[in-house]
Scaffold this motif. Structure first.
Motif, short mmCIF file in Angstrom:
data_model
loop_
_atom_site.label_atom_id
_atom_site.label_comp_id
_atom_site.label_asym_id
_atom_site.label_seq_id
_atom_site.Cartn_x
_atom_site.Cartn_y
_atom_site.Cartn_z
N GLU A 138 -0.58 4.53 -0.81
CA GLU A 138 -0.40 5.19 -0.72
C GLU A 138 0.55 5.69 1.11
O GLU A 138 1.13 6.72 1.19
CB GLU A 138 -1.38 6.07 -1.11
CG GLU A 138 -1.47 6.36 -2.09
CD GLU A 138 -2.94 7.45 -2.54
OE1 GLU A 138 -3.25 7.79 -1.80
OE2 GLU A 138 -3.45 7.37 -3.30
N ASP A 139 0.30 4.70 1.41
CA ASP A 139 0.71 4.69 2.46
C ASP A 139 2.24 4.11 3.19
O ASP A 139 2.79 3.88 4.44
CB ASP A 139 -0.51 4.25 3.96
CG ASP A 139 -1.36 5.24 3.82
OD1 ASP A 139 -1.64 6.83 3.76
OD2 ASP A 139 -2.34 4.43 3.71
N ASN A 140 2.33 3.11 1.96
CA ASN A 140 3.60 3.41 2.31
C ASN A 140 3.55 1.39 2.84
O ASN A 140 4.99 1.23 3.33
CB ASN A 140 5.75 3.80 3.23
CG ASN A 140 5.62 5.07 1.75
OD1 ASN A 140 5.92 4.37 0.65
ND2 ASN A 140 5.48 6.17 1.68
N ILE A 141 2.77 1.11 2.46
CA ILE A 141 2.71 -0.90 2.66
C ILE A 141 3.41 -1.56 1.40
O ILE A 141 2.61 -1.12 0.86
CB ILE A 141 1.34 -0.94 4.03
CG1 ILE A 141 0.91 -0.23 4.42
CG2 ILE A 141 1.28 -2.36 3.61
CD1 ILE A 141 1.61 0.23 5.69
N ARG A 142 4.04 -2.31 2.02
CA ARG A 142 4.91 -3.19 0.93
C ARG A 142 5.15 -4.37 0.90
O ARG A 142 5.98 -5.04 1.23
CB ARG A 142 6.72 -2.14 0.61
CG ARG A 142 6.43 -1.00 0.43
CD ARG A 142 7.96 -0.33 0.23
NE ARG A 142 7.70 1.58 0.27
CZ ARG A 142 8.56 1.76 -0.78
NH1 ARG A 142 8.92 1.32 -1.76
NH2 ARG A 142 8.48 3.31 -0.43
N ASP A 143 3.81 -4.98 1.22
CA ASP A 143 3.58 -6.50 0.89
C ASP A 143 3.99 -6.97 -0.33
O ASP A 143 3.67 -6.13 -1.40
CB ASP A 143 2.38 -6.32 1.79
CG ASP A 143 2.27 -6.39 3.65
OD1 ASP A 143 3.38 -6.41 3.71
OD2 ASP A 143 0.96 -6.24 3.83
N ILE A 144 3.50 -8.82 -0.11
CA ILE A 144 3.77 -9.06 -1.77
C ILE A 144 2.20 -9.29 -1.70
O ILE A 144 1.02 -9.75 -1.18
CB ILE A 144 4.38 -10.67 -1.18
CG1 ILE A 144 6.26 -10.32 -0.48
CG2 ILE A 144 4.70 -10.76 -2.60
CD1 ILE A 144 6.48 -9.29 -2.01
N VAL A 145 2.31 -9.10 -3.33
CA VAL A 145 1.12 -9.25 -4.22
C VAL A 145 0.89 -10.16 -4.82
O VAL A 145 2.27 -10.35 -5.62
CB VAL A 145 -0.13 -7.52 -4.22
CG1 VAL A 145 0.27 -6.81 -2.72
CG2 VAL A 145 1.02 -7.19 -5.25
N ILE A 146 -0.46 -10.91 -5.19
CA ILE A 146 -0.70 -11.20 -6.95
C ILE A 146 -1.36 -10.71 -7.88
O ILE A 146 -2.27 -10.13 -7.04
CB ILE A 146 -0.53 -13.14 -6.57
CG1 ILE A 146 -0.65 -13.83 -6.85
CG2 ILE A 146 -2.33 -13.36 -5.46
CD1 ILE A 146 -0.99 -15.35 -7.21
N VAL A 147 -1.66 -10.80 -9.24
CA VAL A 147 -2.05 -11.43 -9.46
C VAL A 147 -1.78 -12.30 -10.75
O VAL A 147 -1.19 -12.41 -11.46
CB VAL A 147 -1.58 -9.78 -10.92
CG1 VAL A 147 -1.83 -8.32 -9.86
CG2 VAL A 147 -0.37 -10.39 -11.26
N ARG A 148 -3.24 -12.93 -11.15
CA ARG A 148 -3.48 -14.45 -11.76
C ARG A 148 -3.81 -13.98 -13.18
O ARG A 148 -5.56 -13.09 -13.26
CB ARG A 148 -4.51 -15.11 -11.04
CG ARG A 148 -3.97 -15.14 -10.06
CD ARG A 148 -4.90 -16.38 -8.78
NE ARG A 148 -6.24 -15.60 -8.40
CZ ARG A 148 -7.52 -15.73 -9.20
NH1 ARG A 148 -6.95 -16.82 -9.83
NH2 ARG A 148 -8.15 -15.31 -8.64
#
Length: 416
Positions: A243-253
């Protein structure tokens, strides 16, 4: 006498020129040997765009798009045999495709089947398109016609697909799905009244879509997704958007039959109000997972690589690949469970290049290899890299005054 002297002088000049040509030719051969990059001729590359490389079932595949006369477009692929591309096979031809420099069609091969997709416009005058997919056999026989992967029937964005071989002869597919953004502003900025979700499903060899799941209800709107198969199961990575426009790389497993919640692979804390159109790439060998990505957090554009030795459950510290005028557009391949090769685009003055480098899990980096001189424009697209049979294969778009040219080349892993 004079005529004899002139003849001797001419003969001496000719011998000298021949000698010089021999020396220059030898130098050129030495340069090619030192460079190690071998061009693979690609017929009709002047009409081809949006390359994608993949390998499985003991073959290396290249898919691409051809724009024909008028609004007609077609998707083709070829496989490599004895160092050359075989006669292309046409997967499908149609009109009103959504053809985009960053959101390219692709194929995946598994157990004698080819899964392919392209993007079809669903409404004129706005960013509205859906994903059309089909499963065919490796000899070109199709299981029916192309059909929608997303079943919501909204005039919104659906794309940035990743697809990998899954279990038996099925495929795992992940994509960005904009059905919740219907009626919202699709300016690729913040959420604007709707969010882009990430979904995944299994596609069987007969073309059925089963077990569709929402992996994330809010993600970056136009960065590529990536997927890999580890010993513990499949993983999907993408650029998130808080919601704060932090755009980091995430993973789902996927652990058993359940997808985990998204977690960052590393907290860059990149605040950016618009989508950077620069997604991650992943590769897996057994339970080693490597992820390359671009970030410009703290106004410091850089390409990074990170390893996990437990299938993405936990990650080591990130390894800085480059922070020298990088453009991103990364790719990564694993040589084995301890070594990866990363590719990326980087500018140097007025020029832009495709570079590649070998890196091991302990952070030791090999020399940077210059693969090709490129244009920094969108026409270059996203260069591709794939390891196959002891070689690294590259595909990229060369931009020149008269248009573009799809080029492919190979380099021995030992040259890294």
């Amino acid at each position: 006498m004079n005529r004899q002297i002139i003849t001797m002088k001419n003969t001496t000049r000719i011998i000298g020129l021949l000698y010089l040509m021999i020396i220059m030719s030898a130098c050129e051969r030495n340069l090619k040997q030192v460079d190690g990059l071998q061009d693979i001729p690609f017929p009709k590359g002047d009409r081809a765009i949006l390359p994608h490389l993949t390998s499985n079932d003991g073959k290396l595949y290249l898919s691409w798009v051809d724009s024909l006369t008028g609004s007609s477009t077609r998707l083709l692929y070829s496989s490599l045999q004895d160092g050359r591309w075989l006669e292309p096979k046409v997967l499908t031809t149609g009109e009103n495709w959504f053809v985009n420099w960053a959101d390219y069609p692709m194929i995946a091969a598994h157990d004698g089947h080819i899964l392919s997709h392209y993007l079809q416009q669903t409404a004129t005058g706005k960013m509205a398109y859906g994903i059309q997919y089909n499963v065919s056999t490796a000899n070109g026989k199709q299981n029916g016609t192309y059909q929608p992967l997303n079943n919501d029937h909204t005039d919104t964005e659906h794309g940035f697909v990743s697809m990998i071989p899954y279990r038996d002869s099925s495929f795992l597919v992940a994509w960005l799905d904009g059905r919740n953004m219907e009626g919202a502003d699709h300016g690729h900025g913040g959420h604007h009244g709707g969010t882009m979700s990430v979904r995944a499903a299994e596609v069987t060899a007969s073309g059925d879509v089963i077990d569709e799941q929402i992996l994330d209800a809010s993600a970056c709107t136009c960065c590529q997704t990536t997927a890999s198969m580890t010993s513990n199961g499949p993983v999907v990575l993408y650029r998130d958007c808080t919601e704060d426009n932090i755009r980091d790389i995430v993973i789902v497993r996927k652990v058993g039959d359940v997808w985990t919640k998204p977690i960052p692979i590393y907290a860059d804390n990149w605040f950016i109000q618009g989508c950077p159109v620069n997604g991650p790439k992943s590769a897996a060998v057994d339970n080693t997972l490597a992820v390359a990505w671009f970030t410009a957090a703290d106004d410091n554009p850089r390409v990074q690589l990170i390893f996990s030795n437990n299938g993405g459950e936990k990650f080591n510290a990130p390894i800085l690949i480059s922070n020298k005028e990088v453009l991103g557009r990364v790719d990564v391949s694993l040589i084995d469970s301890t070594q990866a090769v990363v590719s990326w685009m980087q500018s140097k003055g007025q020029e832009t290049f495709l570079y590649a480098m070998k890196v091991n899990v302990n952070g030791k980096k090999g020399p940077i290899r210059q693969i090709a001189a490129l244009s920094s424009s969108r026409k270059t697209g996203f260069p591709q890299m794939e390891i196959f049979d002891g070689q690294l294969y590259f595909a990229w778009m060369s931009v020149h005054d008269n248009g573009t040219l799809l080029k492919t080349a190979a380099m021995a892993i030992t040259d890294f």
